[in-house]
Design an enzyme around this catalytic site. Structure first.
Site, mmCIF file in Angstrom:
data_model
loop_
_atom_site.group_PDB
_atom_site.id
_atom_site.type_symbol
_atom_site.label_atom_id
_atom_site.label_comp_id
_atom_site.label_asym_id
_atom_site.label_seq_id
_atom_site.Cartn_x
_atom_site.Cartn_y
_atom_site.Cartn_z
ATOM 1 N N ARG B 35 -24.484 -19.830 -7.426
ATOM 2 C CA ARG B 35 -23.192 -19.297 -6.972
ATOM 3 C C ARG B 35 -22.277 -18.993 -8.156
ATOM 4 O O ARG B 35 -21.574 -17.978 -8.163
ATOM 5 C CB ARG B 35 -22.550 -20.319 -6.021
ATOM 6 C CG ARG B 35 -21.184 -19.909 -5.498
ATOM 7 C CD ARG B 35 -21.286 -18.702 -4.576
ATOM 8 N NE ARG B 35 -19.984 -18.107 -4.296
ATOM 9 C CZ ARG B 35 -19.380 -17.242 -5.094
ATOM 10 N NH1 ARG B 35 -19.958 -16.855 -6.217
ATOM 11 N NH2 ARG B 35 -18.224 -16.735 -4.754
ATOM 12 N N ASN B 118 -35.058 -15.357 -1.974
ATOM 13 C CA ASN B 118 -34.452 -16.643 -2.336
ATOM 14 C C ASN B 118 -34.284 -17.528 -1.102
ATOM 15 O O ASN B 118 -34.681 -18.696 -1.094
ATOM 16 C CB ASN B 118 -33.090 -16.371 -2.981
ATOM 17 C CG ASN B 118 -32.381 -17.639 -3.394
ATOM 18 O OD1 ASN B 118 -32.788 -18.299 -4.338
ATOM 19 N ND2 ASN B 118 -31.332 -17.998 -2.668
ATOM 20 N N THR B 144 -25.856 -18.847 10.531
ATOM 21 C CA THR B 144 -24.563 -18.169 10.692
ATOM 22 C C THR B 144 -24.456 -17.540 12.077
ATOM 23 O O THR B 144 -25.456 -17.097 12.655
ATOM 24 C CB THR B 144 -24.386 -17.074 9.612
ATOM 25 O OG1 THR B 144 -23.424 -16.114 10.067
ATOM 26 C CG2 THR B 144 -25.675 -16.334 9.339
ATOM 27 N N SER B 179 -26.753 -7.698 8.499
ATOM 28 C CA SER B 179 -26.948 -7.452 7.063
ATOM 29 C C SER B 179 -28.275 -8.072 6.651
ATOM 30 O O SER B 179 -28.838 -8.895 7.388
ATOM 31 C CB SER B 179 -25.820 -8.083 6.235
ATOM 32 O OG SER B 179 -25.973 -9.493 6.193
ATOM 33 N N TYR B 181 -28.590 -10.251 4.460
ATOM 34 C CA TYR B 181 -28.300 -11.689 4.394
ATOM 35 C C TYR B 181 -28.440 -12.338 5.773
ATOM 36 O O TYR B 181 -29.141 -13.339 5.935
ATOM 37 C CB TYR B 181 -26.889 -11.928 3.844
ATOM 38 C CG TYR B 181 -26.302 -13.231 4.316
ATOM 39 C CD1 TYR B 181 -26.814 -14.446 3.867
ATOM 40 C CD2 TYR B 181 -25.267 -13.268 5.260
ATOM 41 C CE1 TYR B 181 -26.300 -15.651 4.336
ATOM 42 C CE2 TYR B 181 -24.753 -14.465 5.717
ATOM 43 C CZ TYR B 181 -25.282 -15.649 5.257
ATOM 44 O OH TYR B 181 -24.792 -16.833 5.729
ATOM 45 N N HIS B 182 -27.757 -11.783 6.768
ATOM 46 C CA HIS B 182 -27.854 -12.369 8.109
ATOM 47 C C HIS B 182 -29.311 -12.387 8.577
ATOM 48 O O HIS B 182 -29.764 -13.334 9.223
ATOM 49 C CB HIS B 182 -26.991 -11.580 9.096
ATOM 50 C CG HIS B 182 -25.517 -11.707 8.856
ATOM 51 N ND1 HIS B 182 -24.761 -10.694 8.339
ATOM 52 C CD2 HIS B 182 -24.660 -12.746 9.049
ATOM 53 C CE1 HIS B 182 -23.494 -11.095 8.239
ATOM 54 N NE2 HIS B 182 -23.410 -12.335 8.652
ATOM 55 N N LYS B 185 -31.333 -15.371 7.455
ATOM 56 C CA LYS B 185 -31.100 -16.594 8.239
ATOM 57 C C LYS B 185 -31.865 -16.541 9.566
ATOM 58 O O LYS B 185 -32.301 -17.584 10.079
ATOM 59 C CB LYS B 185 -29.605 -16.759 8.520
ATOM 60 C CG LYS B 185 -28.749 -16.884 7.267
ATOM 61 C CD LYS B 185 -28.735 -18.319 6.744
ATOM 62 C CE LYS B 185 -27.620 -18.516 5.740
ATOM 63 N NZ LYS B 185 -27.400 -19.915 5.388
#
Lengths: 386, 386
Positions: B35, B118, B144, B179, B181-182, B185
């Site tokens: 981060r 990742n 999320t 996205s 990213y989503h 998950k």
């Protein structure tokens, strides 16, 4: 049309490439020869010898007068993928280029990670390359019926109309896959649907049943054009294993009760489904799903069909199921999309199985008995290779 | 209990670690400091300065008399992950250690691939390590609310009872994330459910809403214990951005109509939810899902709340929405699971926002105005970083 077949060296990629070429399309193939590498790793081999890609391409030019261009590279390499697609400029991309064996993905952590990393990242690179080179390119992506698992409701073609608390939505069909391999295809499907939604790409996601058969009219034209016949416990399919066992006079080994029901499809129908999907592309922004299967059988039924079709006497033996799956379950699958495009299915018949017996008999000296034994146990995080 | 917090250096991982430690648990943290690396890459920084992990740990020991062990490593390294979990021997693993920004994952191919690689591979390595070290370890995994998207039916907690053609099944809730990213998950959730199913692991999947707030009772005890305050267009959240804009006298920038409704949760409730989940583990084989949110607001409503709470006058400006999402939609979320375990929500109040105004005012000299501007466009495959 110009069609690029990713994974064009594989069991289905190669017959698809020559079928499309035979139908007059301008075909290119790409492969990193990973499938041949798995053979080296596992110490197994296709029952039917297969020629190197360059020999196959020469043979196809000889018998058909047609050329197929070949790219060598790995889809995990995003730059290679984008440059290849920019060079080939296809109207459609047929994407077979993924690790495809459920047991292989369940060997241990490394194989699970490899499978998801290889499949998901390769597919992401294809999506980005399409968006950058030409968002009009139609992606025809191979998934698997194993993505759905065995739900207690009818399996629709990728989407489900859900009514809940008085409201309704059309949603992606909820999936419950049975291996890290099957999961990789579920991940792909979600990524592709998203790319269609945000970039307006056009994609056909094919949830394919278990494919049987080894010959197509094109591969039968020259021995050098033959495709794979996998019978080992990791890459082989159940029908192939039973055929080999019958020919060798061994019992047919059914895992569990044999009540597991699966969708099946003839290899000749597979290559035809790909042609139909490519020639009738999805719309821009459309994530179209077909269930690419023609019949359903339980494993026990397949064993009986093989036993009944074989000239000699055949026993059936029941082994503990190394997989975690339901032994008996509901299984009702909709698969009308490809029929509506014109598919005329070859159904599993004695004729087909007899042709498999013929192939197995011809090459039975090449059988490695040790490779037939299941070693990968779904309940463990690590299994031996053999 | 012994609890290992993966991603313990992050915005929520750190406050969670000190909250659990304060509640008497034996806590260890792990981080690869990725981060902090994203800040270097993007040329941005937390509004509130944050100390290095070792300084934080020393400060926590000073103020609380309690020690937190720290592991440095990357979950993508499977051997590190297994060795760390074998060494820590936790009762519960709280897994925050993933790239968490939707815009970051949408910058370009490399960032999308990085995010999925990742997150998915790191999580796979955690699952295999749990199975190998001790399948009784309870995995508390951060997901999320963005996994669900905005369906036209009520959002349940992870599972949905589906009746279709007269038959019924309990199925994973169909997800339509927004996205790469989503999506990562969603892939994780599928992998975890499978690990629970085949290995009998126990997991709690937390679909978390947008978190607001920057202080918890523990981090407020010493300035060196502070956690991040991200306001940039890539890692910042909308409430933080509005607070900064109000303090600087700039218009609040709403994307699109502002009709996008999202679930929200106070940072103090987030850390409490984690404690409740860890202290009340899922059963062996159970894939338990909670929607970790307490309220819902539209972006437009959040802008009005910030504007009304601020002492001075504030304008609201509407920008083109760089994301591909529905501007107006149904959004009704069930989130009773954590309340049933004892959660007592802090609701979004003027008091909280005033504390954010205070933080923003204190550090307003550190604001980088250029970082507030949205640069990542969902409709393109490549966007500039700034």
């Amino acid at each position: 049309m110009r069609i690029l077949v990713l994974g064009g060296d594989g069991y289905l990629g190669w017959p698809t490439a020559v079928h499309l070429s035979d139908c007059g399309h301008d075909v290119a193939v790409a492969d990193n020869y990973a499938r041949r590498g798995y053979d080296h790793e596992l110490g197994v081999d296709s029952l039917v010898p297969i020629e190197p890609m360059q020999v196959r391409l020469d043979a196809w030019r000889e018998v058909s007068g047609k050329s197929i261009k070949c790219y060598y590279g790995d889809l995990v390499d995003g730059q290679f993928t984008a440059e290849m697609i920019a060079d080939a400029r296809p109207d459609a991309i047929v994407h077979f280029a993924e690790q495809r064996a459920a047991p292989y993905s369940m060997i241990d952590r490394q194989h699970a990670v490899y499978t998801q990393q290889n499949n998901v990242i390769g597919n992401l690179n294809v999506l980005f390359a399409i968006q950058q080179v030409d968002p009009d390119i139609h992606l025809v992506k191979l998934g698997t019926m194993g993505e759905y698992g065995t739900p207690n409701i009818d399996i629709e073609e990728g989407w489900l109309e859900v009514t809940h608390n008085g409201r309704t939505d059309r949603m992606l069909y909820p999936k419950k896959p049975g291996s890290f391999y099957h999961l990789s295809k579920v991940h792909d499907s979600h990524n592709i649907e998203f790319a269609c939604r945000i970039w307006g790409l056009r994609a056909t996601d094919l949830n394919q049943g278990v494919v049987y058969g080894q010959e197509t009219p094109q591969t039968a034209r020259d021995i050098r054009l033959a495709t794979r016949f996998d019978y080992d416990a990791i890459f082989g399919t159940v029908l192939n294993r039973f055929v080999i066992q019958a020919v060798l006079g061994h019992p047919l080994t059914v895992y569990g009760t044999g009540g597991q029901t699966r969708g099946l499809i003839d290899i000749r129908d597979t290559v035809e489904c790909i042609r139909l999907a490519a020639e009738n592309p999805a719309d821009r922004g459309e994530f179209r799903v077909f269930n690419q299967m023609t019949e359903k059988y339980s494993v026990g039924e397949i064993a009986k069909i093989v036993a009944n079709s074989f000239a000699g006497s055949v026993e059936i033996e029941y082994l503990d199921n190394p997989r975690v799956e339901q032994g008996e379950h509901y299984y009702n699958v909709k698969h009308t999309g490809l029929v509506e495009l014109g598919l005329q299915p070859h159904l599993l018949s004695n004729t087909l199985i007899e042709s498999l017996f013929r192939v197995a008999d011809k090459y039975k000296e090449r059988v490695d008995l040790a490779a037939l034994r299941p070693t990968v146990n779904w309940r463990q995080a690590t299994s031996p290779l053999r």
